[in-house]
Design a protein around this motif. Structure first.
Motif, PDB file in Angstrom:
ATOM      1  N   VAL A   7       0.815  -1.224   0.000  1.00 50.34           N
ATOM      2  CA  VAL A   7       0.000   0.000   0.000  1.00 50.34           C
ATOM      3  C   VAL A   7       0.845   1.269   0.000  1.00 50.34           C
ATOM      4  O   VAL A   7       0.294   2.369  -0.127  1.00 50.34           O
ATOM      5  CB  VAL A   7      -0.955   0.027   1.216  1.00 50.34           C
ATOM      6  N   VAL A   8       2.160   1.140   0.133  1.00 52.25           N
ATOM      7  CA  VAL A   8       3.001   2.325   0.276  1.00 52.25           C
ATOM      8  C   VAL A   8       2.883   3.273  -0.918  1.00 52.25           C
ATOM      9  O   VAL A   8       2.699   4.489  -0.742  1.00 52.25           O
ATOM     10  CB  VAL A   8       4.464   1.904   0.534  1.00 52.25           C
TER      11      VAL A   8
ATOM     12  N   GLU B 138       0.406   3.723  -2.979  1.00 53.53           N
ATOM     13  CA  GLU B 138      -0.916   4.352  -2.955  1.00 53.53           C
ATOM     14  C   GLU B 138      -0.982   5.427  -1.881  1.00 53.53           C
ATOM     15  O   GLU B 138      -1.551   6.505  -2.099  1.00 53.53           O
ATOM     16  CB  GLU B 138      -1.986   3.290  -2.716  1.00 53.53           C
ATOM     17  N   ALA B 139      -0.415   5.134  -0.717  1.00 51.20           N
ATOM     18  CA  ALA B 139      -0.435   6.115   0.367  1.00 51.20           C
ATOM     19  C   ALA B 139       0.342   7.375   0.002  1.00 51.20           C
ATOM     20  O   ALA B 139       0.026   8.475   0.473  1.00 51.20           O
ATOM     21  CB  ALA B 139       0.132   5.493   1.640  1.00 51.20           C
ATOM     22  N   LEU B 140       1.365   7.240  -0.838  1.00 51.43           N
ATOM     23  CA  LEU B 140       2.238   8.366  -1.194  1.00 51.43           C
ATOM     24  C   LEU B 140       1.995   8.864  -2.613  1.00 51.43           C
ATOM     25  O   LEU B 140       2.815   9.597  -3.160  1.00 51.43           O
ATOM     26  CB  LEU B 140       3.701   7.943  -1.043  1.00 51.43           C
ATOM     27  N   ALA B 141       0.875   8.469  -3.208  1.00 48.38           N
ATOM     28  CA  ALA B 141       0.620   8.826  -4.604  1.00 48.38           C
ATOM     29  C   ALA B 141       0.552  10.339  -4.801  1.00 48.38           C
ATOM     30  O   ALA B 141       1.071  10.869  -5.792  1.00 48.38           O
ATOM     31  CB  ALA B 141      -0.679   8.169  -5.081  1.00 48.38           C
ATOM     32  N   ALA B 142      -0.096  11.050  -3.884  1.00 50.17           N
ATOM     33  CA  ALA B 142      -0.244  12.495  -4.049  1.00 50.17           C
ATOM     34  C   ALA B 142       1.103  13.219  -4.030  1.00 50.17           C
ATOM     35  O   ALA B 142       1.410  13.992  -4.955  1.00 50.17           O
ATOM     36  CB  ALA B 142      -1.189  13.055  -2.986  1.00 50.17           C
ATOM     37  N   PRO B 143       1.944  13.014  -2.996  1.00 47.59           N
ATOM     38  CA  PRO B 143       3.246  13.697  -3.039  1.00 47.59           C
ATOM     39  C   PRO B 143       4.143  13.212  -4.177  1.00 47.59           C
ATOM     40  O   PRO B 143       4.938  13.981  -4.714  1.00 47.59           O
ATOM     41  CB  PRO B 143       3.869  13.374  -1.668  1.00 47.59           C
ATOM     42  N   TYR B 144       4.014  11.949  -4.574  1.00 41.68           N
ATOM     43  CA  TYR B 144       4.833  11.452  -5.684  1.00 41.68           C
ATOM     44  C   TYR B 144       4.425  12.106  -7.001  1.00 41.68           C
ATOM     45  O   TYR B 144       5.276  12.491  -7.811  1.00 41.68           O
ATOM     46  CB  TYR B 144       4.711   9.933  -5.780  1.00 41.68           C
TER      47      TYR B 144
ATOM     48  N   VAL C 214       9.907  10.401  -0.778  1.00 44.46           N
ATOM     49  CA  VAL C 214       8.895   9.483  -1.291  1.00 44.46           C
ATOM     50  C   VAL C 214       9.531   8.294  -2.007  1.00 44.46           C
ATOM     51  O   VAL C 214       9.193   7.133  -1.744  1.00 44.46           O
ATOM     52  CB  VAL C 214       7.933  10.227  -2.243  1.00 44.46           C
ATOM     53  N   ARG C 215      10.445   8.556  -2.920  1.00 46.03           N
ATOM     54  CA  ARG C 215      11.044   7.456  -3.688  1.00 46.03           C
ATOM     55  C   ARG C 215      11.791   6.492  -2.775  1.00 46.03           C
ATOM     56  O   ARG C 215      11.717   5.267  -2.940  1.00 46.03           O
ATOM     57  CB  ARG C 215      11.979   8.006  -4.755  1.00 46.03           C
ATOM     58  N   ALA C 216      12.515   7.029  -1.822  1.00 47.23           N
ATOM     59  CA  ALA C 216      13.247   6.167  -0.894  1.00 47.23           C
ATOM     60  C   ALA C 216      12.295   5.330  -0.051  1.00 47.23           C
ATOM     61  O   ALA C 216      12.580   4.169   0.259  1.00 47.23           O
ATOM     62  CB  ALA C 216      14.147   7.014   0.004  1.00 47.23           C
ATOM     63  N   ALA C 217      11.151   5.908   0.314  1.00 45.70           N
ATOM     64  CA  ALA C 217      10.177   5.162   1.111  1.00 45.70           C
ATOM     65  C   ALA C 217       9.610   3.982   0.322  1.00 45.70           C
ATOM     66  O   ALA C 217       9.462   2.877   0.849  1.00 45.70           O
ATOM     67  CB  ALA C 217       9.049   6.093   1.561  1.00 45.70           C
ATOM     68  N   VAL C 218       9.292   4.206  -0.962  1.00 46.06           N
ATOM     69  CA  VAL C 218       8.745   3.123  -1.787  1.00 46.06           C
ATOM     70  C   VAL C 218       9.804   2.055  -2.020  1.00 46.06           C
ATOM     71  O   VAL C 218       9.541   0.851  -1.887  1.00 46.06           O
ATOM     72  CB  VAL C 218       8.215   3.672  -3.123  1.00 46.06           C
TER      73      VAL C 218
END
Length: 412
Positions: A239-240, A242-248, A374-378
């Protein structure tokens, strides 16, 4: 003289599942319930915002649909086995219809609306778990059960893809309270379908002789514990994005169009993967590929460390979603490993755990993105997720003889 080796059974195909009248009723009720849930989520969120003009309360209203799953799944799971399944299903639909009907009463305060939002979420895992256990009664615990489960997941993903857009259009024509009345109608129609379209079956356990109530007998089995984790852990990491889709999307400069595409890519891949595995692979093949797919499904997330553009990011998400076809093999192992008298509570715990770990995963994704980007989190979710999945796959191999799955899982 030994008998000649039997050929692997051919894929059953989804059409065989629809040939079962009871399944058609369960399927139609599922579609109505999904439509009702999505319409109610949108309408209630808008209603609370109209009443308070508070973005925080509006967001809280949406979040409250997920948080009580853990409570309902923990405290109410035994209900799925101690009462007749049809009575539980119809009762849950009526509870949901009643709560939504009270939301439409003029003058209902914010506190009451939030409380009424929680109540359906508490009974939802019981409903979902009982329905899953009922599928095994209706379709048997073999390949038809796996395909039936797959169809319900496909409907859920597809409804999410189009439901929020259609729900927004609906609110341009009717008020939020009137939209909630539509939800009441869908829950009542679902109750009627389940009451009239499925037959009565006795409870799986007797309340007077069930000496080990609750979840202890379920979690005492190591095989079942491992299989539950096989369902839950990948979901927590998947789900990561999807959760970060807006800032990405903001980082990519792709605007609302890019955001919409990023939100759709993973569900589209999931639906495509399930359709292919269900329609084109034989039952034995689906079980053989389950663990390899489990280990690979989060691997595309590592590609986000290379700073891909929008097109490449969408391809990575599609690939990851397609890998979730491993769940068809897990479904077969799970229904085989759980004793029939515990099947209802096992399915309830499975559903509640899925919703809970996804909520936790989304929250942790936000923390990780705040610290590392964001990229590092995904990419980090992909790396840690792949390691966890490989470890769980090894644990599954170690317990595979418990349900006779060794031949299916290893190909021997």
């Amino acid at each position: 003289m030994s008998a000649p080796p039997q050929a692997a059974p051919a894929p059953a195909g989804y059409r065989r599942v629809f040939a079962v009248p009871e399944f058609r009723a369960v399927f139609a009720a599922h579609v109505l319930s999904m439509v009702g849930v999505i319409v109610s989520e949108i309408a209630l969120t808008v209603l609370v915002y109209d009443l308070t003009r508070s973005p925080l309360l509006s967001a809280l209203t949406f979040a409250l649909g997920f948080l009580p799953y853990a409570v309902g799944g923990t405290l109410l799971a035994p209900v799925a086995d101690r009462f007749p399944a049809r009575r539980v299903l119809v009762g849950c639909d009526l509870v949901c219809a009643g709560c939504v009907a009270l939301m439409t009463v003029p003058g209902a305060g914010i506190g009451l609306l939030l409380a009424l939002r929680c109540a359906p979420a508490v009974v939802s895992p019981v409903f979902a778990g009982t329905r899953m256990a009922t599928l095994a009664d209706v379709l048997g615990d073999g390949d038809l059960f796996v395909l039936g489960r797959s169809l319900l997941r496909i409907v859920a993903q597809s409804t999410l893809l189009v439901g929020y857009g259609l729900g927004g259009l609906l609110l341009t024509a009717v008020s939020p309270r009137h939209a909630l009345l539509i939800t009441v109608g869908t829950f009542l129609a679902s109750a009627v379908l389940l009451r009239c379209g499925t037959r009565h079956r006795p409870a799986r356990t007797d309340r007077r002789t069930d000496t080990a109530p609750g979840l202890r007998p379920l979690f005492a089995d190591r095989r079942v514990r491992v299989l539950l984790l096989l369902f839950w852990m990948p979901a927590a990491f998947s789900v990561v994005p999807e959760a970060l889709a807006a800032p990405y999307a903001d980082e990519l400069g792709s605007g609302s169009t890019g955001l919409g595409l990023l939100m759709c890519a993973l569900p589209v891949g999931t639906v495509a993967g399930e359709l292919f595995a269900g329609a084109r692979l034989a039952p034995l093949a689906r079980e053989r590929v389950a663990l390899p797919l489990l280990c690979l499904t989060l691997l595309p997330y590592l590609g986000f460390a290379l700073r891909p553009g929008l097109t490449a990011s969408l391809l990575l998400l599609l690939l990851s979603g397609a890998g979730s076809a491993y769940t068809l093999g897990l479904d077969q192992w799970f229904v085989r490993a759980v004793p029939e008298e515990l099947r209802g509570r096992a399915m309830t715990v499975l559903c509640a755990g899925l919703m809970t770990v996804q909520g936790v995963g989304m929250a942790l994704a936000g923390v990780a993105a705040q610290v590392a980007g964001v990229r590092a989190a995904v990419a980090g979710a992909g790396a840690v997720g792949v390691l966890c999945c490989c470890g769980l796959a090894a644990a599954a191999r170690a317990t595979e003889s418990r349900d006779g799955a060794a031949r299916n899982m290893t190909g021997r």
